[in-house]
Design an enzyme around this catalytic site. Structure first.
Site, PDB file in Angstrom:
ATOM      1  N   SER A  57      25.548  94.548  49.186  1.00 51.45           N
ATOM      2  CA  SER A  57      26.498  93.605  48.589  1.00 51.45           C
ATOM      3  C   SER A  57      27.236  94.134  47.367  1.00 51.45           C
ATOM      4  O   SER A  57      28.096  93.434  46.825  1.00 51.45           O
ATOM      5  CB  SER A  57      25.788  92.297  48.220  1.00 51.45           C
ATOM      6  OG  SER A  57      25.527  91.537  49.376  1.00 51.45           O
ATOM      7  N   LYS A  60      30.930  93.890  47.465  1.00 56.84           N
ATOM      8  CA  LYS A  60      31.707  92.720  47.018  1.00 56.84           C
ATOM      9  C   LYS A  60      32.453  92.966  45.713  1.00 56.84           C
ATOM     10  O   LYS A  60      33.323  92.168  45.346  1.00 56.84           O
ATOM     11  CB  LYS A  60      30.781  91.514  46.894  1.00 56.84           C
ATOM     12  CG  LYS A  60      30.185  91.055  48.214  1.00 56.84           C
ATOM     13  CD  LYS A  60      29.375  89.767  48.040  1.00 56.84           C
ATOM     14  CE  LYS A  60      28.862  89.233  49.375  1.00 56.84           C
ATOM     15  NZ  LYS A  60      27.623  89.905  49.811  1.00 56.84           N
ATOM     16  N   SER A 113      26.711  85.849  45.736  1.00 58.18           N
ATOM     17  CA  SER A 113      26.798  86.929  46.732  1.00 58.18           C
ATOM     18  C   SER A 113      26.897  86.359  48.142  1.00 58.18           C
ATOM     19  O   SER A 113      26.279  86.859  49.094  1.00 58.18           O
ATOM     20  CB  SER A 113      25.588  87.870  46.633  1.00 58.18           C
ATOM     21  OG  SER A 113      25.829  89.055  47.341  1.00 58.18           O
TER      22      SER A 113
END
Length: 433
Positions: A57, A60, A113
């Site tokens: 993640s 992101k 997230s």
């Protein structure tokens, strides 16, 4: 006896003089790691920084950058039918037809997230995940992340989706220059109000425990809280393939660091490595302002200008990160011409100045003209007050000689014309007689 005393004094001073020694490197158990100065990008420590690994993640961060630069945070977004499909891992349970602001989706992306939020942002901005991934890769290359390739906006494991510790560090460095991004990741909580599909608010919380957690980890034999003094972001990540990942940022005074840890074996190892990286940076380096905007450098002579010289200054503030304990002084290398020719506009780059320590460049700044210097007009040959010739300069003589020559030619032509007229008059008078 005197020689003995002098010898003992010198020996005492030698033994008690501070000697710089290179700092011991941090013990890092994770697969790859880096810590850089957030202002200059200088690498302070590295381990396998160009090894291609799954970023989870931390992907992101790039999605957030594009969302801020391309999107309208106040815009309402209607979630389509495709967005919730196939989403696993962290999410905020978006529903088809649900209406949220783009800002809510951005906070859900960077704090919770949320994978469904990442997908919603991608579809909203580009029409599809595939098209959005193209924009991600284009931006990565622009930032210098040459060993990165994104396939999706959330970081779930997919073939050919990878990055490196170095690339994530420079992406994060760029992101933290954006005030909107910086303000979001500096929070670890957020509330999304009720929507047309949800009767209760959503309360989001970041998994970045550097921001808040009192859970203890072992750092250099001491058990301390995970919460790190000065932590102000950025993004965690976890998948079965990527394992535990964290891109972090911390600021103390004028100094700000960015650390990246990839593929840690467990959560505690992740935060122990991160503490070790940040501690290494703060304990062994300091930020020093080495140049100031409008700082005077020197006056440079100007040929044929309405001013005899132009004042030069530095164009910007310049900071550098310097190892603590170094005895070397900062040296400067000036690249500036001895003289210039007018005209010179204000702000024109005249040269540059390089700052070095132990022969290594700390930074470079442009040197610019602080004032405007116009070209000098042609000087008057005759003094308007005294009507006397000014012949102080060598180039005045050719002008004077030219004027004398022209006057001589004019006088000769006038005499010739007058003589021809007299002859003609005599001829006419003789003819009449």
């Amino acid at each position: 006896m005197k020689k003995y005393v002098v010898f003992m004094l010198l020996l005492f001073l030698l033994l008690n003089s501070p000697v710089y020694s290179a700092p011991s490197t941090p013990n890092i158990s994770s697969e790859a790691a880096i810590v850089i100065d957030a202002n200059t990008g200088k690498i302070l420590f590295e381990k396998n920084i160009n090894k291609k690994l799954a970023p989870a993640s931390t992907t992101k961060i790039m999605t957030g950058i594009l969302a801020i630069e391309m999107g309208d945070l106040s815009k309402n977004v209607i979630i389509d039918k495709e967005t919730p499909l196939g989403i696993i891992g962290s999410h905020i349970a978006l529903e088809p037809g649900e209406i949220l602001t783009f800002e809510d989706l951005l906070y859900a992306l960077l704090i919770q997230s949320a994978n469904d939020s990442a997908k919603a942002i991608a579809i909203n901005l580009s029409g599809s995940v595939e098209e959005f991934a193209k924009l991600m890769n284009k931006k990565a290359k622009e930032l210098g992340a040459k060993n990165t390739h994104f396939v999706n906006p959330h970081g779930l494991d997919e073939e050919n989706h990878f990055s490196t510790a170095y690339d994530l560090a420079i992406i994060a460095k760029y992101a933290m220059k954006n005030d909107t991004f910086r303000n979001i990741v500096n929070n670890y909580k957020y509330k999304i109000e009720k929507t047309n599909k949800k009767d209760v608010p959503r309360y989001l919380k970041s998994q970045n425990k550097l921001m808040y957690s009192n859970e203890e980890i072992n750092v250099d034999g001491n058990y301390i809280p995970i919460k790190y003094s000065g932590a102000n972001g950025i993004k965690t990540g976890f998948t079965d393939n990527a394992r535990y990942c964290l891109v972090s940022s911390a600021k103390r005074g004028e100094q700000e660091l960015i650390a990246v840890v990839l593929k840690a074996s467990n959560m505690k190892a992740l935060y122990t490595d991160t503490h070790n990286l940040l501690n290494f940076g703060f304990d062994n380096f300091y930020t020093n302002k080495i140049a100031y905007e409008r700082q005077f450098i020197k006056n440079v002579k100007v040929e044929n200008g309405d001013k005899a010289f132009v004042t030069t200054v530095i164009d910007k503030n310049l900071s550098a990160i310097i190892p603590k304990g170094t005895n070397s002084n900062i040296e400067t290398k000036l690249n500036l011409p001895d003289k210039l020719k007018a005209p010179i506009p204000k702000g024109r780059v005249i040269g540059n100045i390089e700052y070095l320590i132990d022969g290594k460049t700390l930074g470079t700044a442009n040197i610019i003209a602080a004032i405007e210097v116009n070209q000098k007009p042609l000087p008057a040959v005759i003094d308007s007050k005294s009507n006397n010739f000014i012949l102080k300069k060598w180039w005045s003589w050719p002008i004077v000689l030219f004027l004398i020559w022209r006057s001589y030619i004019s006088v000769r032509r006038y005499k010739k014309r007058k003589k021809r007229k007299r002859r003609k008059a005599t001829f006419v008078y003789s003819k009449k007689i």
